[in-house]
Design an enzyme around this catalytic site. Structure first.
Site, PDB file in Angstrom:
ATOM      1  N   GLY A  13       0.827  -1.213   0.000  1.00  0.00           N
ATOM      2  CA  GLY A  13       0.000   0.000   0.000  1.00  0.00           C
ATOM      3  C   GLY A  13       0.857   1.258   0.000  1.00  0.00           C
ATOM      4  CB  THR A  37      -6.773  -1.329  -1.100  1.00  0.00           C
ATOM      5  OG1 THR A  37      -6.117  -1.604   0.139  1.00  0.00           O
ATOM      6  CG2 THR A  37      -8.268  -1.467  -0.935  1.00  0.00           C
ATOM      7  CB  SER A  40      -6.595  -0.830   7.189  1.00  0.00           C
ATOM      8  OG  SER A  40      -7.954  -0.405   7.215  1.00  0.00           O
ATOM      9  CE  LYS A  51     -13.226 -11.754   7.769  1.00  0.00           C
ATOM     10  NZ  LYS A  51     -13.827 -12.611   6.701  1.00  0.00           N
ATOM     11  CG  ASN A  68      -5.161 -13.324  13.367  1.00  0.00           C
ATOM     12  OD1 ASN A  68      -5.592 -14.031  14.277  1.00  0.00           O
ATOM     13  ND2 ASN A  68      -5.730 -13.262  12.175  1.00  0.00           N
ATOM     14  CE1 TYR A 104      -9.231   2.871   8.007  1.00  0.00           C
ATOM     15  CE2 TYR A 104      -9.868   5.040   8.819  1.00  0.00           C
ATOM     16  CZ  TYR A 104      -8.894   4.161   8.382  1.00  0.00           C
ATOM     17  OH  TYR A 104      -7.585   4.580   8.326  1.00  0.00           O
ATOM     18  CE1 TYR A 125      -4.793  -9.550  22.637  1.00  0.00           C
ATOM     19  CE2 TYR A 125      -2.672 -10.676  22.562  1.00  0.00           C
ATOM     20  CZ  TYR A 125      -4.039 -10.690  22.378  1.00  0.00           C
ATOM     21  OH  TYR A 125      -4.656 -11.826  21.959  1.00  0.00           O
ATOM     22  CB  THR A 164      -0.471  10.821   5.197  1.00  0.00           C
ATOM     23  OG1 THR A 164      -0.475  11.015   6.613  1.00  0.00           O
ATOM     24  CG2 THR A 164       0.971  10.741   4.722  1.00  0.00           C
TER      25      THR A 164
END
Ligand code: UDP
Length: 328
Positions: A11, A36, A76, A92, A100, A146, A160, A176
């Site tokens: 990306g 994407t 993303s 997701k 993950n 999003y 975490y 950006t």
């Protein structure tokens, strides 16, 4: 030699991160499902000895053999048009994908930096946006897939850190721009420049009084690099505070490109934030970072990039089909 896993490597931001970390002497593993992303963004790296690409969707279990020092989660969709086309994948990658990668960071004892966004502030009621502001997000609107995935991403990352002691970083990225943005991704800069290059009128959504603050990609990458090596687990805004209305921005693009086209007005999409400007006090204090490239210079470099694209690339105006998709 340290190893970094970069998700979303094909990306816009991911590919620039691959360049930077290779330059810093790390071994880079790039991962992307290419929904994407575009391999063109990283094909100049194919012969690099320390670069490897894995075609994989991080929403599914991620396995990396060997040691891993850093994980940068940048996979993303990132344009409002993309959220409409692939809303479930957007949810997701921010949720399962983040989960993950946090699990991977825990098992490898790796430091993980996740790409959050100014969208966690929604259509903000506090201006400029400071990290302590909780935001104003519509969870069920078109941007919800999003915004809420990114908010979940922050929550999961902090959990975490707190419960598993994973070494985490959270960056909140503001608008950006720069080379390797997708010309047809529907965002304002590629939209205006694409329109100018094709000899079309520039489409302003709403009356153009909404504001954004645009950061040149090299500055952002530098902020990411500095945050990864700083000692903080709290979110840090990184962006350029130079705020401009979309009308003024259209004028700048007209001047830059010398187009004779005019501006036309379309409906403002639902939940389109009315103003956006990062408060970068925290980034200045903790990272010693502030943007260096002003908009005139950044836009000139970006325009040269778009001009160098093929005519075929330029003809792709796929986003037009989705124009007005989220009208009030
Ligand atoms: N916008 C516009 N014309 C376009 C594309 C976008 O006026 O052809 C506006 C859009 O409504 C928003 C701003 O430009 O107010 C920035 O939109 P973009 O999609 O680039 O990013 P956002 O910051 O909204 O995620």
């Amino acid at each position: 030699m340290k190893t970094v896993l970069i998700t979303g490597a094909a990306g816009f931001l991911g590919s620039h991160l691959c360049d930077r970390f290779l330059k810093e002497g790390l071994r880079v593993i790039g991962m992307d499902n290419l929904i994407t992303g575009d391999l063109k963004n990283i094909e100049h790296l194919y012969n690099e000895q320390h670069f490897e690409f894995i075609h994989h969707d991080v929403s599914k279990f991620v396995h990396i053999p060997g040691e891993l020092d850093y994980i940068l989660h940048f996979a993303s969709p990132a344009s409002p048009i993309d959220y409409l086309k692939i809303p479930i994948q957007t949810l997701k990658v921010g949720s399962y994908g983040t989960h993950n990668l946090l699990g991977l960071a825990k098992s490898k004892n790796a430091r993980i930096l996740i790409a959050s966004t100014s969208e966690v502030y929604g259509d903000p009621k506090v201006h400029p946006q400071v990290e302590s502001y909780y935001g104003h997000v519509n969870p069920i609107g078109p941007r919800g897939v999003y915004d809420e995935a990114k908010r979940y991403m922050e929550a999961a990352t902090m959990a975490y850190h707190t419960y598993h002691n994973v070494d985490t970083r959270i960056i909140r990225i503001f608008n950006t721009y720069g080379p390797r943005m997708r010309l047809n991704d529907g965002r304002v800069l590629p939209a205006f420049i694409g329109q100018a290059l094709r000899g079309e009128d520039l489409t302003i959504f709403g009356d153009g009084s909404q504001t954004r603050s645009f950061c040149y990609v090299d500055d952002l990458i530098d902020g990411i690099y500095k945050l990864l090596h700083a000692n903080t687990h709290d979110p840090v805004n990184v962006g350029n505070p130079s705020e401009i209305t979309i009308s003024q921005f259209a004028e700048e693009i007209i001047k830059l490109t010398g187009t004779n086209q005019k501006v036309i007005y379309k409906d403002l999409p639902q939940d389109d934030p009315m103003q956006r400007q990062p408060d970068i006090t925290r980034a200045k204090e903790l990272l010693g970072w502030s943007p260096k490239v002003d908009r005139a210079e950044g836009l000139r470099i970006t325009y040269e990039y778009f001009k160098s694209l093929s005519a075929e690339e330029l003809r792709k105006t796929e986003h037009n089909k989705f124009e007005g998709y989220i009208k009030k």
